[in-house]
Design an enzyme around this catalytic site. Structure first.
Site, PDB file in Angstrom:
ATOM      1  N   ASP A 107     -14.351 -14.711  10.322  1.00  0.00           N
ATOM      2  CA  ASP A 107     -12.950 -14.451   9.977  1.00  0.00           C
ATOM      3  C   ASP A 107     -12.215 -14.003  11.244  1.00  0.00           C
ATOM      4  O   ASP A 107     -12.255 -12.833  11.614  1.00  0.00           O
ATOM      5  CB  ASP A 107     -12.903 -13.377   8.871  1.00  0.00           C
ATOM      6  CG  ASP A 107     -11.482 -13.004   8.477  1.00  0.00           C
ATOM      7  OD1 ASP A 107     -10.538 -13.408   9.179  1.00  0.00           O
ATOM      8  OD2 ASP A 107     -11.328 -12.283   7.464  1.00  0.00           O
TER       9      ASP A 107
ATOM     10  N   LYS B 102      -2.708 -14.898  10.651  1.00  0.00           N
ATOM     11  CA  LYS B 102      -1.868 -13.953  11.394  1.00  0.00           C
ATOM     12  C   LYS B 102      -1.089 -14.565  12.574  1.00  0.00           C
ATOM     13  O   LYS B 102       0.016 -15.007  12.384  1.00  0.00           O
ATOM     14  CB  LYS B 102      -2.697 -12.748  11.827  1.00  0.00           C
ATOM     15  CG  LYS B 102      -3.038 -11.864  10.623  1.00  0.00           C
ATOM     16  CD  LYS B 102      -3.391 -10.448  11.011  1.00  0.00           C
ATOM     17  CE  LYS B 102      -3.320  -9.506   9.833  1.00  0.00           C
ATOM     18  NZ  LYS B 102      -4.531  -9.411   9.036  1.00  0.00           N
TER      19      LYS B 102
ATOM     20  N   TYR C 198     -12.928  -6.250   6.362  1.00  0.00           N
ATOM     21  CA  TYR C 198     -11.704  -6.549   5.621  1.00  0.00           C
ATOM     22  C   TYR C 198     -11.448  -8.049   5.707  1.00  0.00           C
ATOM     23  O   TYR C 198     -11.448  -8.618   6.800  1.00  0.00           O
ATOM     24  CB  TYR C 198     -10.498  -5.783   6.175  1.00  0.00           C
ATOM     25  CG  TYR C 198      -9.232  -6.154   5.435  1.00  0.00           C
ATOM     26  CD1 TYR C 198      -8.983  -5.638   4.165  1.00  0.00           C
ATOM     27  CD2 TYR C 198      -8.318  -7.050   5.970  1.00  0.00           C
ATOM     28  CE1 TYR C 198      -7.847  -6.013   3.451  1.00  0.00           C
ATOM     29  CE2 TYR C 198      -7.177  -7.432   5.265  1.00  0.00           C
ATOM     30  CZ  TYR C 198      -6.956  -6.909   4.003  1.00  0.00           C
ATOM     31  OH  TYR C 198      -5.837  -7.295   3.303  1.00  0.00           O
TER      32      TYR C 198
ATOM     33  N   TYR D   8       0.787  -1.225   0.000  1.00  0.00           N
ATOM     34  CA  TYR D   8       0.000   0.000   0.000  1.00  0.00           C
ATOM     35  C   TYR D   8       0.822   1.280   0.000  1.00  0.00           C
ATOM     36  O   TYR D   8       0.563   2.204   0.761  1.00  0.00           O
ATOM     37  CB  TYR D   8      -0.999  -0.019   1.174  1.00  0.00           C
ATOM     38  CG  TYR D   8      -2.017  -1.116   1.003  1.00  0.00           C
ATOM     39  CD1 TYR D   8      -3.045  -0.992   0.077  1.00  0.00           C
ATOM     40  CD2 TYR D   8      -1.918  -2.303   1.729  1.00  0.00           C
ATOM     41  CE1 TYR D   8      -3.957  -2.008  -0.115  1.00  0.00           C
ATOM     42  CE2 TYR D   8      -2.832  -3.331   1.540  1.00  0.00           C
ATOM     43  CZ  TYR D   8      -3.845  -3.175   0.614  1.00  0.00           C
ATOM     44  OH  TYR D   8      -4.741  -4.184   0.420  1.00  0.00           O
TER      45      TYR D   8
HETATM   46  C1  LIG Z   1      -4.991  -9.674   7.660  1.00  0.00           C
HETATM   47  C2  LIG Z   1      -6.366 -10.175   7.470  1.00  0.00           C
HETATM   48  C3  LIG Z   1      -6.693 -11.007   6.370  1.00  0.00           C
HETATM   49  C4  LIG Z   1      -5.702 -11.352   5.287  1.00  0.00           C
HETATM   50  O1  LIG Z   1      -4.634 -12.135   5.724  1.00  0.00           O
HETATM   51  P1  LIG Z   1      -3.291 -12.192   4.834  1.00  0.00           P
HETATM   52  O2  LIG Z   1      -2.427 -13.164   5.573  1.00  0.00           O
HETATM   53  O3  LIG Z   1      -2.733 -10.798   4.813  1.00  0.00           O
HETATM   54  O4  LIG Z   1      -3.654 -12.664   3.490  1.00  0.00           O
HETATM   55  C5  LIG Z   1      -7.991 -11.470   6.282  1.00  0.00           C
HETATM   56  N1  LIG Z   1      -8.916 -11.143   7.207  1.00  0.00           N
HETATM   57  C6  LIG Z   1      -8.631 -10.371   8.276  1.00  0.00           C
HETATM   58  C7  LIG Z   1      -9.693 -10.081   9.276  1.00  0.00           C
HETATM   59  C8  LIG Z   1      -7.353  -9.850   8.436  1.00  0.00           C
HETATM   60  O5  LIG Z   1      -7.085  -9.040   9.480  1.00  0.00           O
END
Ligand SMILES: *Cc1c(COP(=O)(O)O)cnc(C)c1O
Length: 446
Positions: free
Chosen positions: A262, A291, A161, A28
């Site tokens: 997520d 993560k 996101y 970014y």
């Molecule tokens: C960071 C993130 C993603 C994407 O994960 P990457 O390992 O960067 O592909 C998806 N969903 C959420 C909620 C995130 O914080």
């Protein structure tokens, strides 16, 4: 501790940084006029050591991924032990103890009913996998019941996101996810308004009025509903009311829509619960993890689903789930994930998170008094200062480095999410640095 001086001369550092600036994309930022990058030499505990000699206290956990600090002896040992046996073998037709133990742990620790684990490379991919699972499940189900397939869309909320790959991007907030740029290729899904009732405030059932109407009108088209539980991270560090998540679960049940949660950012203790779903006492049908899964060491993600979904997909037309990344079940990543989860449980993570939360509440919340600040909020190990103006990233970053901290704000948000091992006085340094830059006009855009 262990602050090793860099072996790089000043001219070597400059050569590296010049090449980086000319040829290496960073996330970014512009390639023609990039934000500056700082050259890191090493990192230990919560300290990031720059090649230029400064040591910074890490407030970001390298984008929510580091839990137990950098260069942890037990995590290093897990990697070394695994590497001495094998770093990777293909997962088609082969399996190994590190992957099996990890999946066993994930099934035990996550909310009830999530019994089948799909390992993949990154958070975004785990979201792709979750969406594909939901779609393949609905396909298999319609096929079995000899019904036409109508459930081919997803619904989500604004400000979300879920990653940068195409399917994940199609359920990101349309504005911050820049949907107009990819309009020709992005799948079109349904968007409900973002949750409005805040985590700590009273619940207003009006918050789900439009959500209910969208479910009622579109459920025949909906394969799944996807949401970040309790914390909308990249979409603005918004902490919303657990009743909202409960309502999502109920609506999904009522209308036969799968619930995908997520937990890539919120998993493994960050919000004060092991998984943020627990705040609402719900189990999703599909859960994404990433993560922090390897304690910040290597990329690894997992998508968990119920036995019912796995069985329906497996008895469908294809007879299997149509996905299989090359590095699926990577042994190095699984080994370090096992060690990271063991440490989390041994270290009394609840106490660690509570300590950070208490300290942040005392120090960071009062910054709301500052004339430049719109709101401050704290949940678990996450602290956010929402400003009235957007930050000048290059300038604020430079000032944070001068103040000995690593904090990377975006938009109007200055937030910290430190590794769980951070000491109280290090939190004080982080928050004091934020208080200092709030007084500096050139750190903000007019
Ligand atoms: C960071 C993130 C993603 C994407 O994960 P990457 O390992 O960067 O592909 C998806 N969903 C959420 C909620 C995130 O914080």
């Amino acid at each position: 501790m262990n602050n090793k001086q860099t072996d790089l001369s000043l001219s070597q550092q400059n050569t590296l940084l010049n090449f980086d600036k000319e040829n290496v994309w960073h996330p970014y930022t512009s390639m023609s006029d990039p934000l500056p990058s700082y050259l890191v030499d090493s990192a230990f505990g919560v300290n990031i050591n720059l090649a230029s000699g400064e040591t910074l206290i890490d407030g970001m956990s390298s984008w929510w991924s580091v839990l137990h600090g950098y260069n942890h002896p037990k995590l290093n040992q897990a990697l070394e032990q695994q590497a001495s046996k094998m770093s990777h073998v293909m997962f088609g037709g082969l399996t190994h103890q590190s992957a099996i133990s990890l999946c066993e742990k994930l099934i035990t620790l996550t909310p009830q009913g999530l019994d089948k684990v799909f390992l993949s490379d990154s958070g975004s991919v785990s979201v792709e996998v979750a969406m594909k699972m939901a779609l393949q499940y609905q396909h298999a189900k319609a096929h079995k019941q000899k019904q036409p397939l109508t459930k081919t869309k997803l619904m989500t909320v604004r400000n979300g996101y879920h990653g940068d790959t195409f399917a994940a991007m199609s359920v990101c907030d349309p504005v911050t996810g820049m949907h107009q740029i990819f309009e020709q290729v992005l799948m079109k899904h349904y968007f409900a308004p973002a949750p409005q009732s805040k985590f700590n405030e009273s619940w207003s059932s009006e918050d789900v009025t439009e959500l209910k109407a969208l479910f009622a009108n579109h459920h025949e088209e909906l394969a799944a509903f996807i949401i970040e539980p309790i914390v909308q991270g990249t979409g603005g560090m918004r902490f919303y009311h657990p009743e909202y998540l409960k309502a999502c679960r109920n609506l999904c049940n009522k209308y036969d829509v799968l619930l995908i949660v997520d937990e890539i950012a919120t998993g493994f203790g960050r919000t004060g619960k092991l998984f943020a779903c627990e705040w609402a006492d719900i189990s999703p049908d599909i859960m994404c993890l990433g993560k922090t899964l390897t304690g910040g060491y290597i990329t690894l993600a997992a998508t968990l689903c119920t036995a019912h979904i796995a069985e329906t997909i497996s008895k469908g037309e294809a007879g299997c789930f149509m996905h299989g990344p090359t590095f699926m079940g990577n042994a190095l990543a699984c080994a370090v994930a096992n060690a990271s989860i063991d440490l989390l449980l041994e270290n009394d993570w609840q106490k660690q998170v509570k300590g950070i939360e208490k300290h942040l509440s005392t120090m960071l919340l009062p910054l709301v008094q500052h004339e430049r600040v719109k709101d401050t909020r704290v949940l678990g190990s996450i602290g956010a200062v929402e400003c009235k103006q957007s930050v000048n990233v290059a300038q604020i970053q430079k000032r944070f480095v001068e103040l000995g901290v690593w904090i990377r704000p975006f938009g109007q948000l200055i937030y910290i999410i430190p590794p769980l091992i951070i000491e109280p006085e290090q939190i004080t340094t982080l928050v004091s640095a934020i208080a200092t830059v709030l007084d500096e006009d050139d750190c903000f855009n007019p």
